[in-house]
Design an enzyme around this catalytic site. Structure first.
Site, PDB file in Angstrom:
ATOM      1  N   ASP A 253      13.319 -35.471 -27.997  1.00  0.00           N
ATOM      2  CA  ASP A 253      13.239 -36.922 -28.230  1.00  0.00           C
ATOM      3  C   ASP A 253      11.811 -37.431 -28.062  1.00  0.00           C
ATOM      4  OD1 ASP A 253      14.177 -39.879 -28.035  1.00  0.00           O
ATOM      5  OD2 ASP A 253      16.032 -38.765 -28.374  1.00  0.00           O
TER       6      ASP A 253
ATOM      7  N   ASP B   7      14.072 -43.140 -35.676  1.00  0.00           N
ATOM      8  CA  ASP B   7      14.351 -44.346 -34.890  1.00  0.00           C
ATOM      9  C   ASP B   7      13.619 -45.562 -35.464  1.00  0.00           C
ATOM     10  OD1 ASP B   7      15.459 -45.779 -32.805  1.00  0.00           O
ATOM     11  OD2 ASP B   7      14.921 -44.281 -31.298  1.00  0.00           O
TER      12      ASP B   7
ATOM     13  N   CYS C  62      18.807 -44.018 -36.310  1.00  0.00           N
ATOM     14  CA  CYS C  62      18.916 -44.682 -35.009  1.00  0.00           C
ATOM     15  C   CYS C  62      18.078 -45.951 -35.073  1.00  0.00           C
ATOM     16  CB  CYS C  62      18.382 -43.724 -33.938  1.00  0.00           C
ATOM     17  SG  CYS C  62      18.471 -44.383 -32.276  1.00  0.00           S
TER      18      CYS C  62
ATOM     19  N   ASP D 128      23.074 -47.364 -27.819  1.00  0.00           N
ATOM     20  CA  ASP D 128      22.482 -46.708 -26.645  1.00  0.00           C
ATOM     21  C   ASP D 128      23.458 -46.733 -25.483  1.00  0.00           C
ATOM     22  OD1 ASP D 128      20.176 -45.982 -27.854  1.00  0.00           O
ATOM     23  OD2 ASP D 128      18.915 -47.527 -26.971  1.00  0.00           O
TER      24      ASP D 128
HETATM   25  C1  GLA Z   1      15.742 -45.644 -28.641  1.00  0.00           C
HETATM   26  C2  GLA Z   1      16.925 -44.741 -28.934  1.00  0.00           C
HETATM   27  C3  GLA Z   1      17.108 -43.742 -27.816  1.00  0.00           C
HETATM   28  C4  GLA Z   1      15.831 -42.965 -27.604  1.00  0.00           C
HETATM   29  C5  GLA Z   1      14.662 -43.903 -27.382  1.00  0.00           C
HETATM   30  C6  GLA Z   1      13.350 -43.165 -27.324  1.00  0.00           C
HETATM   31  O1  GLA Z   1      16.003 -46.508 -27.589  1.00  0.00           O
HETATM   32  O2  GLA Z   1      18.074 -45.491 -29.163  1.00  0.00           O
HETATM   33  O3  GLA Z   1      18.175 -42.869 -28.105  1.00  0.00           O
HETATM   34  O4  GLA Z   1      15.589 -42.130 -28.705  1.00  0.00           O
HETATM   35  O5  GLA Z   1      14.579 -44.880 -28.390  1.00  0.00           O
HETATM   36  O6  GLA Z   1      12.296 -44.000 -27.067  1.00  0.00           O
END
Ligand code: GLA
Length: 730
Positions: A359, A475, A521, A543
């Site tokens: 991530d 994202d 996302c 989340d």
């Molecule tokens: C967002 C996503 C999370 C994670 C963070 C990383 O909040 O929803 O799952 O990947 O970013 O910064």
């Protein structure tokens, strides 16, 4: 010669007009637009306006449609039931409003021609051409019909043939009309970690609008989805239910207008807020598609129609498999290095999932990405954390027998980044006003082709440098507070061009990498819409991974989206035991975001077995039909099931959502979608080590299971129960 050809085509054009006129003056032309069970019937009136005269169950004799004329009596102008409402003679909300090149603010549209195209055995398209008889504007209405799914995608294309730019003041994708005694609208509201809160209310006269003005996504407060039920609130298995979603990942607007004689007009499209789109001559403007399905057997069938359509035609690789994974976001956040990740790669293998997903936090050097204040935009690997680069990790994963995926957020930039220093003009912000960020970041200006290239290259670069890279989590964590583009001549075009720019990058990536799994996302579920899902294999619902909350969130998403697209990760949120968390995640695309090394031997053994069970029943979950059996909103326990197309294998999930004393399931729950004539063995799976099944396992007929049902015996100590349903051949 040229003059002769021009003469011949002029005569031909005149003939077509004469034929059309004859046809319409002799009899009003009726255009039935049909799927397996439904029909939208358009009618060209004697004065050539195009109206909707019917939307409902299809008739067996097409000739009878013309008897439905004047089904919606309202005013004397005859345009209240327009198939694409203009601003002339109309007294209600228009689908299209424009400012002509000479400043005149009217538009009227008359019928020119229509055509049917067969695309495949299941798919066809109807196009209806309209034009303004005074000002040089053409509008074509498109209806793409998915016959066996009873799904329609509807959109329009607007062409300006005037000498100068025209301004599109409103430009809906679809204009629908239905008639019933009453209408019940179910829609959603929410916020970060609170996605998909449903509300259902009876529509009253006037206009109810669902909309958003967030710029870089459709949803934060409300998604571009709706469910309209006719004559009564929505029910799972009976009644007329219309479910729809606007395929657009930016500002949208959906109007429901109930007129004084109880016709409901639905207008859906891009939000015209701050977006009087300036359209050049001879450049067609294509609106996004509205996808919808009408069922006469409740929300259950409507959602299954949409799921089948999405798997077959919309979501990337919807008929293919999905990868189970271990994500490191909640186990490390930004705090990791090479040795830590090496351990996680080994844990991925030990757990038994397919892929490790790295991530946020792997990039940025001058401004290292050690928290969410810096580094976004600088997509060079962070040398302190990962001295041997991503390639080394991909190789290590391969050696460990797992695949490797990575997180990106390529449309965004932190003010503290080299990218911002180098290209301040690439950033969406007002030049003369204070800067406002969300999560300490700005949106990059995707209306700018140079930014589009940059974003494409970020992702393409990862793939070209790491051909074995198997997964992307894309994202998008900010909305636009101060929409302004240094690239746009006309700021009114910016919101629209941003989304079109995003789609053109995704289109280019998908042309080069057609099937690679990518998760959509957006700080949770901010971008879950069918426009974005055309480019992704799955989405991140929220989340919020607290498993009881998740039962509700996943339940509501399931009205719109198929289970294989819902990335459900087991995390440490909440107080529920690991079994409950895994059982909840298994109702969609299973993933984990936990510290595997902290699991006890029993917990690990449970997870490993559950992952195997998931593999055994993945065909039913990913590609089968979903039946919601008992809602978490009205019951102590939620129940749902999936069954494969052949009705030979299914799986039933049951979750206690009310932890008060003596709550659970005390009666059988009726199954659905099985073959009444088949025999099925019912067996409890996902049993925690050392526990025994609490149900009456055995062989039952489909008839019995659907008429009497089975009690999963959910209660304290058995808060989640998973049952395998397997055909027993005699
Ligand atoms: C967002 C996503 C999370 C994670 C963070 C990383 O909040 O929803 O799952 O990947 O970013 O910064």
């Amino acid at each position: 010669m040229r003059t002769y050809l021009r003469f011949v085509s002029l005569i031909a054009a005149v003939l077509i007009i004469v034929i059309n006129t004859l046809k319409t003056s002799a009899q009003e032309t009726v255009i039935p637009i049909e799927t397996k069970d439904n029909a939208i019937v358009l009618q060209v009136t004697a004065d050539k306006h195009l109206n909707i005269i019917y939307f409902g169950k299809k008739l067996s004799d097409k000739n009878e449609y013309q008897n439905i004329t004047h089904f919606f009596p309202l005013d004397g102008n005859g345009v209240f039931n327009s198939a694409y409402t203009t601003t002339t003679r109309n007294l209600f909300e228009p689908a299209i409003a424009i400012t002509n090149a000479d400043g005149n603010k009217t538009i009227d549209l008359v019928y020119v021609s229509h055509a049917f195209d067969k695309i495949s055995d299941d798919v066809s398209e109807v196009q209806v051409k309209l034009k303004d008889p005074v000002y040089n504007i053409d509008v074509t209405l498109f209806y793409k019909l998915y016959n066996s799914e009873n799904v329609i995608e509807q959109w329009s294309v607007i062409e300006n043939h005037q000498k100068g730019n025209i301004s599109l003041n409103k430009y809906a994708s679809a204009n629908l009309l239905v008639h019933a005694k009453s209408y019940w609208l179910k829609h959603y509201y929410g916020g970060w970690a609170e996605e998909m809160r449903p509300e259902e209310t009876q529509l009253t006269h006037g206009i109810k609008t669902l909309d958003s003005k967030l710029g870089a996504r459709a949803d934060y407060f409300q998604p571009p989805s709706f469910m309209v039920s006719l004559d009564k609130p929505s029910a799972e298995d009976d009644g007329d239910v219309l479910i729809g979603n606007l395929e657009w990942s930016g500002n949208y607007r959906i109007d429901f207008e109930l007129d004084p004689t109880d016709n409901l007009k639905l207008l859906a499209g891009i939000n015209n807020y701050a977006s009087d789109y300036s359209l050049k001559p001879n450049t067609p403007f294509e609106t996004p598609k509205l996808v919808y399905t009408l069922s006469h057997h409740g929300a259950g069938e409507a959602s299954r129609n949409l799921h089948t359509w999405a798997r077959k035609y919309q979501i990337v690789d919807g008929m293919g498999p999905r990868l189970t994974l271990l994500n490191n976001w909640e186990s490390t956040y930004f705090d990791f290095n090479e040795p830590k990740l090496s351990g996680l790669l080994k844990d991925t293998k030990k757990l038994g999932v397919d892929l490790f997903l790295l991530d946020d936090g792997w990039f940025g050097n001058k401004y290292p990405r050690n928290d969410d204040h810096a580094g976004l935009g600088d997509w060079q690997v962070n040398k302190a954390k990962l001295p041997n680069g991503i390639a080394h990790l991909v190789k290590e994963a391969k050696d460990d027998g797992v695949k490797f995926g990575i997180w990106v957020e390529p449309e965004m930039v932190n003010p503290k980044s080299e990218l911002y220093e180098k290209h301040p003009d690439w950033v969406v912000k007002q030049p003369k006003r204070d800067e406002y960020t969300m999560r300490n970041q700005f949106v990059l200006d995707l209306s700018n082709p140079k930014v589009q290239d940059f974003v494409f290259n970020v992702v393409d670069g990862l793939f070209t440098q790491n051909p074995d890279l198997a997964y992307i989590k894309w994202d998008c964590n900010a909305v636009m507070y101060n929409a302004y583009s240094a690239n746009e001549k006309d700021q009114s075009n910016f919101y629209v061009d941003y989304v079109k720019g995003l789609y053109s990058v995704l289109e280019k990536l998908r042309t080069k990498y057609p099937k690679v799994p990518m998760m959509l996302c957006s700080g949770g579920g901010g971008r879950v819409d069918y426009g974005a899902l055309k480019y992704f294999t799955e989405y991140w619902p929220s989340d919020d991974t607290e498993p009881i909350e998740r039962v509700f969130i996943q339940w509501e998403y399931s009205y719109l989206y198929p289970a294989l697209a819902s990335s459900n990760h087991v995390t440490d949120w909440g107080k529920e035991p690991i079994k409950f968390r895994v059982d909840v995640a298994m109702m969609g695309k299973l993933g984990f975001d936990i510290v595997v090394s902290k699991l006890s031997p029993d917990q690990l053994a449970f997870c490993q077995q559950a992952i195997k069970n998931y593999g055994d029943f993945s065909e039913a979950i990913w590609h089968g039909d979903q039946y919601r059996l008992q809602s978490p909103w009205d019951n102590d326990a939620a129940s749902l099931m999936y069954v494969d197309a052949a009705k030979t294998r299914g799986i039933m999930f049951n979750y206690l959502v009310n932890n008060r004393y003596h709550k659970g399931t005390f009666a059988p729950i009726k199954l659905k979608g099985l073959d009444a004539g088949k025999k099925y063995r019912i067996k409890e799976i996902n049993l925690y080590p050392g526990t025994r099944s609490g149900i009456k396992e055995g062989v039952y007929s489909g008839d019995f299971l659907m008429t009497v049902g089975i009690n999963p015996e959910v209660r304290e100590g058995r808060t989640s129960v998973v049952l395998a349903i397997e055909e027993e051949k005699s």
